[in-house]
Design an enzyme around this catalytic site. Structure first.
Site, PDB file in Angstrom:
ATOM      1  N   SER A  52       0.817  -1.209   0.000  1.00  0.00           N
ATOM      2  CA  SER A  52       0.000   0.000   0.000  1.00  0.00           C
ATOM      3  C   SER A  52       0.851   1.259   0.000  1.00  0.00           C
ATOM      4  CB  SER A  52      -0.918   0.029   1.225  1.00  0.00           C
ATOM      5  OG  SER A  52      -1.744  -1.105   1.256  1.00  0.00           O
TER       6      SER A  52
HETATM    7  N1  SAH Z   1      -1.053  -4.409   3.995  1.00  0.00           N
HETATM    8  C1  SAH Z   1      -0.373  -4.760   2.767  1.00  0.00           C
HETATM    9  C2  SAH Z   1      -1.242  -4.435   1.569  1.00  0.00           C
HETATM   10  C3  SAH Z   1      -1.316  -5.596   0.644  1.00  0.00           C
HETATM   11  S1  SAH Z   1      -2.532  -5.516  -0.634  1.00  0.00           S
HETATM   12  C4  SAH Z   1       0.981  -4.098   2.692  1.00  0.00           C
HETATM   13  O1  SAH Z   1       1.264  -3.206   3.499  1.00  0.00           O
HETATM   14  O2  SAH Z   1       1.791  -4.506   1.849  1.00  0.00           O
HETATM   15  C5  SAH Z   1      -3.800  -6.584   0.008  1.00  0.00           C
HETATM   16  C6  SAH Z   1      -3.432  -8.010   0.304  1.00  0.00           C
HETATM   17  O3  SAH Z   1      -4.646  -8.683   0.692  1.00  0.00           O
HETATM   18  C7  SAH Z   1      -2.871  -8.825  -0.860  1.00  0.00           C
HETATM   19  O4  SAH Z   1      -1.619  -9.341  -0.507  1.00  0.00           O
HETATM   20  C8  SAH Z   1      -3.906  -9.936  -1.066  1.00  0.00           C
HETATM   21  O5  SAH Z   1      -3.323 -11.171  -1.451  1.00  0.00           O
HETATM   22  C9  SAH Z   1      -4.534 -10.037   0.300  1.00  0.00           C
HETATM   23  N2  SAH Z   1      -5.862 -10.652   0.371  1.00  0.00           N
HETATM   24  C10 SAH Z   1      -6.913 -10.535  -0.464  1.00  0.00           C
HETATM   25  N3  SAH Z   1      -7.963 -11.270  -0.021  1.00  0.00           N
HETATM   26  C11 SAH Z   1      -7.552 -11.866   1.143  1.00  0.00           C
HETATM   27  C12 SAH Z   1      -8.162 -12.745   2.077  1.00  0.00           C
HETATM   28  N4  SAH Z   1      -9.415 -13.179   1.927  1.00  0.00           N
HETATM   29  N5  SAH Z   1      -7.451 -13.143   3.150  1.00  0.00           N
HETATM   30  C13 SAH Z   1      -6.172 -12.731   3.329  1.00  0.00           C
HETATM   31  N6  SAH Z   1      -5.523 -11.910   2.474  1.00  0.00           N
HETATM   32  C14 SAH Z   1      -6.209 -11.472   1.396  1.00  0.00           C
END
Ligand code: SAH
Length: 202
Positions: A52
Site C-alpha cells: 500500500s
Molecule cells: N497491507 C499490505 C497491503 C497488501 S494488498 C501491505 O502493506 O503490503 C492486500 C493483500 O490482501 C494482498 O496481498 C492480497 O493477497 C490479500 N488478500 C486478499 N484477499 C484476502 C483474504 N481473503 N485473506 C487474506 N488476504 C487477502
C-alpha cells in the site's frame, strides 16, 4: 514519506507518525523496486498484489485508533509493511494473507526487521482468526462489497474496524465501524482504492 507531508494530510497521531519514521519501507519491497521504496505510491510485490501507499497505511493505522495495549488483526499481509507499522503502535498484531508465498516473504521481512510481536498466518482472512479474538482493532487492507461477518463478530467491545468497502476497485470508501456493545456505528472516511478481498465471506 516525510512527517511534515503526513501531518499536512491529516496524520496527527504521534504513535503513527513515529512508526512511519522508524519502519524501513525498503525492507518490505522486492529488490527490483527498492529505488522507489520512499515514493508515496503503491508498488508491485508479486502475485498481482501491491504494497500500500504509505499515506494510506498511516491513515488506516490512525483511523483504527490503535494504542500500545491493543491486540490488532490485519487482513491482507501483502508485503508485511502495514503489519510492521501496526506492530509499532499496538501490543500484538495477527496478520492473515491468502497467498502463501507473500505470507512467507512478509514473515521473513518482519523477523529480519526485528518486529517480534507480529504473527503472520496463511489463510482466508474473510474468516478472521477466531483463535485470538476478540480484537481491539481490525484493519482490512483489501476491498470488498461488504464487511465479512466473521470480522464483525471478532471485533471486541469499543473496538474499531477499518475496511475499504465498495462494489469494485474503482469505487471504494474507507469505512470505519465502532462496536459499542451490540451496536455498530459506521462512518465513511472518504474514497480509497485497494486490490480486491477474495475469500469465502468476501
Ligand atoms: N497491507 C499490505 C497491503 C497488501 S494488498 C501491505 O502493506 O503490503 C492486500 C493483500 O490482501 C494482498 O496481498 C492480497 O493477497 C490479500 N488478500 C486478499 N484477499 C484476502 C483474504 N481473503 N485473506 C487474506 N488476504 C487477502
Amino acid at each position: 514519506m516525510a512527517k511534515s507531508d503526513l501531518r499536512r494530510r491529516g496524520i496527527t497521531d504521534a504513535g503513527v507518525l513515529a512508526a512511519m519514521s522508524s519502519v524501513p519501507r525498503e525492507q518490505f519491497v522486492p529488490p527490483d523496486v527498492t529505488n522507489f521504496a520512499y515514493d508515496d505510491r503503491p508498488l508491485p510485490i508479486g502475485e498481482g498484489q501491491t504494497i500500500s501507499q504509505p499515506y494510506v497505511v498511516a491513515l488506516m493505522a490512525q483511523a483504527s485508533r490503535v494504542t500500545t495495549t491493543n491486540r490488532v488483526l490485519e487482513i491482507g499481509t501483502g508485503s508485511g509493511y502495514g503489519a510492521a507499522i501496526l506492530s509499532r503502535v499496538a501490543d500484538v498484531v495477527v496478520s492473515v494473507e491468502r497467498h502463501e508465498t507473500l505470507a512467507n516473504t512478509a514473515r521473513k521481512a518482519l523477523t529480519a526487521a526485528g518486529y517480534e510481536n507480529v504473527t503472520v498466518i496463511h489463510g482466508d482472512g474473510t474468516l478472521g482468526h477466531p483463535e485470538a479474538a476478540p480484537y481491539d482493532a481490525i484493519v482490512v487492507t483489501a476491498g470488498g462489497p461488504k464487511v465479512p461477518k466473521p470480522l464483525i463478530e471478532q471485533l471486541g467491545d469499543g473496538g474499531f474496524l477499518v475496511m475499504p468497502v465498495g462494489p469494485d476497485n474503482q469505487t471504494q470508501s474507507l469505512i470505519r465501524i465502532k462496536r459499542a456493545g451490540s451496536e455498530l456505528h459506521e462512518q465513511n472516511l472518504g474514497r480509497v482504492r485497494f486490490v480486491p478481498l477474495i475469500g469465502a465471506e468476501a
